[in-house]
Design a protein around this motif. Sequence first.
Motif, PDB file in Angstrom:
ATOM      1  N   PRO A 211       0.722  -1.230   0.098  1.00  0.00           N
ATOM      2  CA  PRO A 211       0.049   0.015  -0.012  1.00  0.00           C
ATOM      3  C   PRO A 211       0.946   1.248  -0.079  1.00  0.00           C
ATOM      4  CG  PRO A 211      -0.830  -1.639   1.773  1.00  0.00           C
ATOM      5  CD  PRO A 211       0.633  -1.924   1.066  1.00  0.00           C
ATOM      6  N   THR A 212       0.210   2.231  -0.809  1.00  0.00           N
ATOM      7  CA  THR A 212       1.008   3.761  -0.464  1.00  0.00           C
ATOM      8  C   THR A 212       0.525   4.444   0.228  1.00  0.00           C
ATOM      9  OG1 THR A 212      -0.272   4.318  -2.376  1.00  0.00           O
ATOM     10  CG2 THR A 212       1.919   3.270  -3.091  1.00  0.00           C
ATOM     11  N   GLY A 213      -0.495   4.478   0.861  1.00  0.00           N
ATOM     12  CA  GLY A 213      -1.184   5.272   1.579  1.00  0.00           C
ATOM     13  C   GLY A 213      -1.307   4.622   3.133  1.00  0.00           C
ATOM     14  N   PRO A 214      -1.998   5.368   4.188  1.00  0.00           N
ATOM     15  CA  PRO A 214      -2.222   4.722   5.554  1.00  0.00           C
ATOM     16  C   PRO A 214      -2.643   3.297   5.295  1.00  0.00           C
ATOM     17  CG  PRO A 214      -2.969   6.987   5.175  1.00  0.00           C
ATOM     18  CD  PRO A 214      -2.675   6.493   3.985  1.00  0.00           C
ATOM     19  N   VAL A 215      -2.068   2.471   6.265  1.00  0.00           N
ATOM     20  CA  VAL A 215      -2.422   1.005   6.417  1.00  0.00           C
ATOM     21  C   VAL A 215      -3.213   0.773   7.505  1.00  0.00           C
ATOM     22  CG1 VAL A 215      -1.630  -1.218   6.064  1.00  0.00           C
ATOM     23  CG2 VAL A 215      -0.370   0.531   5.045  1.00  0.00           C
ATOM     24  N   PRO A 216      -4.442   0.262   7.502  1.00  0.00           N
ATOM     25  CA  PRO A 216      -5.260  -0.228   8.688  1.00  0.00           C
ATOM     26  C   PRO A 216      -4.592  -1.421   9.309  1.00  0.00           C
ATOM     27  CG  PRO A 216      -6.593  -0.745   6.586  1.00  0.00           C
ATOM     28  CD  PRO A 216      -5.257   0.027   6.110  1.00  0.00           C
ATOM     29  N   GLU A 217      -4.957  -1.847  10.348  1.00  0.00           N
ATOM     30  CA  GLU A 217      -4.635  -2.806  11.115  1.00  0.00           C
ATOM     31  C   GLU A 217      -5.100  -4.097  10.611  1.00  0.00           C
ATOM     32  OE1 GLU A 217      -2.467  -3.263  13.413  1.00  0.00           O
ATOM     33  OE2 GLU A 217      -2.095  -1.350  14.089  1.00  0.00           O
ATOM     34  N   LEU A 218      -4.434  -4.860   9.715  1.00  0.00           N
ATOM     35  CA  LEU A 218      -4.890  -6.148   9.141  1.00  0.00           C
ATOM     36  C   LEU A 218      -4.064  -7.445   9.466  1.00  0.00           C
ATOM     37  CD1 LEU A 218      -5.094  -4.517   5.345  1.00  0.00           C
ATOM     38  CD2 LEU A 218      -6.962  -4.846   6.979  1.00  0.00           C
ATOM     39  N   PRO A 219      -4.790  -8.380   9.634  1.00  0.00           N
ATOM     40  CA  PRO A 219      -4.003  -9.715   9.880  1.00  0.00           C
ATOM     41  C   PRO A 219      -3.557 -10.397   8.553  1.00  0.00           C
ATOM     42  CG  PRO A 219      -6.436 -10.147   9.571  1.00  0.00           C
ATOM     43  CD  PRO A 219      -6.310  -8.766   9.241  1.00  0.00           C
ATOM     44  N   GLU A 220      -2.672 -11.313   8.831  1.00  0.00           N
ATOM     45  CA  GLU A 220      -1.932 -12.089   7.908  1.00  0.00           C
ATOM     46  C   GLU A 220      -2.980 -12.924   7.216  1.00  0.00           C
ATOM     47  OE1 GLU A 220       2.808 -13.541   7.169  1.00  0.00           O
ATOM     48  OE2 GLU A 220       1.663 -14.351   9.079  1.00  0.00           O
ATOM     49  N   ASN A 221      -2.542 -13.382   6.031  1.00  0.00           N
ATOM     50  CA  ASN A 221      -3.422 -14.257   5.111  1.00  0.00           C
ATOM     51  C   ASN A 221      -4.771 -13.862   4.834  1.00  0.00           C
ATOM     52  OD1 ASN A 221      -1.359 -16.134   5.037  1.00  0.00           O
ATOM     53  ND2 ASN A 221      -1.650 -17.076   7.114  1.00  0.00           N
ATOM     54  N   LEU A 222      -5.030 -12.404   4.857  1.00  0.00           N
ATOM     55  CA  LEU A 222      -6.260 -12.032   4.352  1.00  0.00           C
ATOM     56  C   LEU A 222      -6.647 -11.902   2.838  1.00  0.00           C
ATOM     57  CD1 LEU A 222      -8.837 -10.321   5.484  1.00  0.00           C
ATOM     58  CD2 LEU A 222      -7.671  -8.358   5.231  1.00  0.00           C
TER      59      LEU A 222
END
Length: 315
Positions: A211-222
Motif C-alpha cells: 500500500p502507498t497510503g495509510p495502512v489499517p490494522e490487518l491480519p496476515e493471510n487476508l
Amino acid sequence: MLRFVPFALLLALAACHSGAPEADAPADGEETTVKPRAVVTVGAVQRDTVTDVLRLSALSAYPAKDVLRATTTGYLLAPVPVPGQRVARGQTIFTLQTKESRVLHLDQLTGDPRLRFSGIIRIKASQAGVLATVDKLAGDYVQDGEQLALSYDRARFGFVLDVPVTQLRYVRVGQACRIYLPDGRTLPGRVAEVLATADAALQTQRYTVRPTGPVPELPENLAVQIDLDRTAPRLTPTLPRAAVLSDETQTEFWVMRLLNDSTAAKVPVRVGAQQADRIEIKSPTFGPQDKILLSGNYGLDDTAAVKVERQAVEK
C-alpha cells in the motif's frame, strides 16, 4: 319409387339451420384476448472513459519477521508481553533469570562490587513491530535458543500476488494498482517486487504489492482483490450493465433495440471492458438515435411487443 317431402317440412328445417349460431363465432359481449406488452425503459449508448482491468486475488503477508529467542537456559520473569502488543526497536521484551542465579539468589545480593553478574538476562527486540505470538509464560523454564515470541515488521507489510504467466506482460514493478478489502474499503498500492519463484502446478509468478497510503490494522493471510490497468484510459461507447444480456455460459451477448414505438428486436453485440456499472460495446456501432432497452428486457423474444414507460435519464 320417388317420395316427395312436403314443402312445409323443408321450410321448418331451413329455419332451424339458419337460427343455429356459428361454433367459432364469439358470443355477444365476449372480449377478444390481447397479449400484454412488456413495460420497458429505453436509453442511448453514451461514450465513457474505460480501462481494461486485470483483477487478481492476493493474500496479506508480513514478509519480515523477528523471532525472539532465549539466549541461555533459565526462567522467564514477569511481566511477559501479550500478542498484539507493539514493540519498539531495542525495547526489552523478556527478562530471563539463569538457573544458577535463582539457586544462589544473586539478584538479591547488592552492595558487593565483586558480584558483577546478577544472572538477569534482558532479551530486546531487534526491530519495531507487533507481537504476533507469545509462546511462553512467566515462570516457564526455557532452553537456550528456544523461541519465545514472533514479531511482525509492520513497515514491510504487503500483499502476495500470484500472476498467471499468460498475464505477465500486464504487470511490472512500480505499477500502480488498487487493493479492495473484504469490507469494501479501497487502498492505493504499487507493485514493489517480483520474486524469483513460480508455482509449478498453477504456473503463476509471485509479486509483492505494498500500500502507498495509510495502512489499517490487518491480519496476515487476508484475501483481497487487486486491480491492475492493462491499457490506458480511452473513450468508448458503453451501455449500463442491465442493458446487456447473455446466455448461461456468457459467450454470447445481445441487446434489445427499439424498432418503433411498440416493437423491440434482438441485436447481437461484442462486449469489451466491464466496469462496475457499465460495459463497453465494441460492435456494432449504435448511433444517438438508436434506442436500447435498459429495463424490462429480460426474457423477451427476438421480436417482442413492448410499451415504453418513460425515457431513462442516465447519469
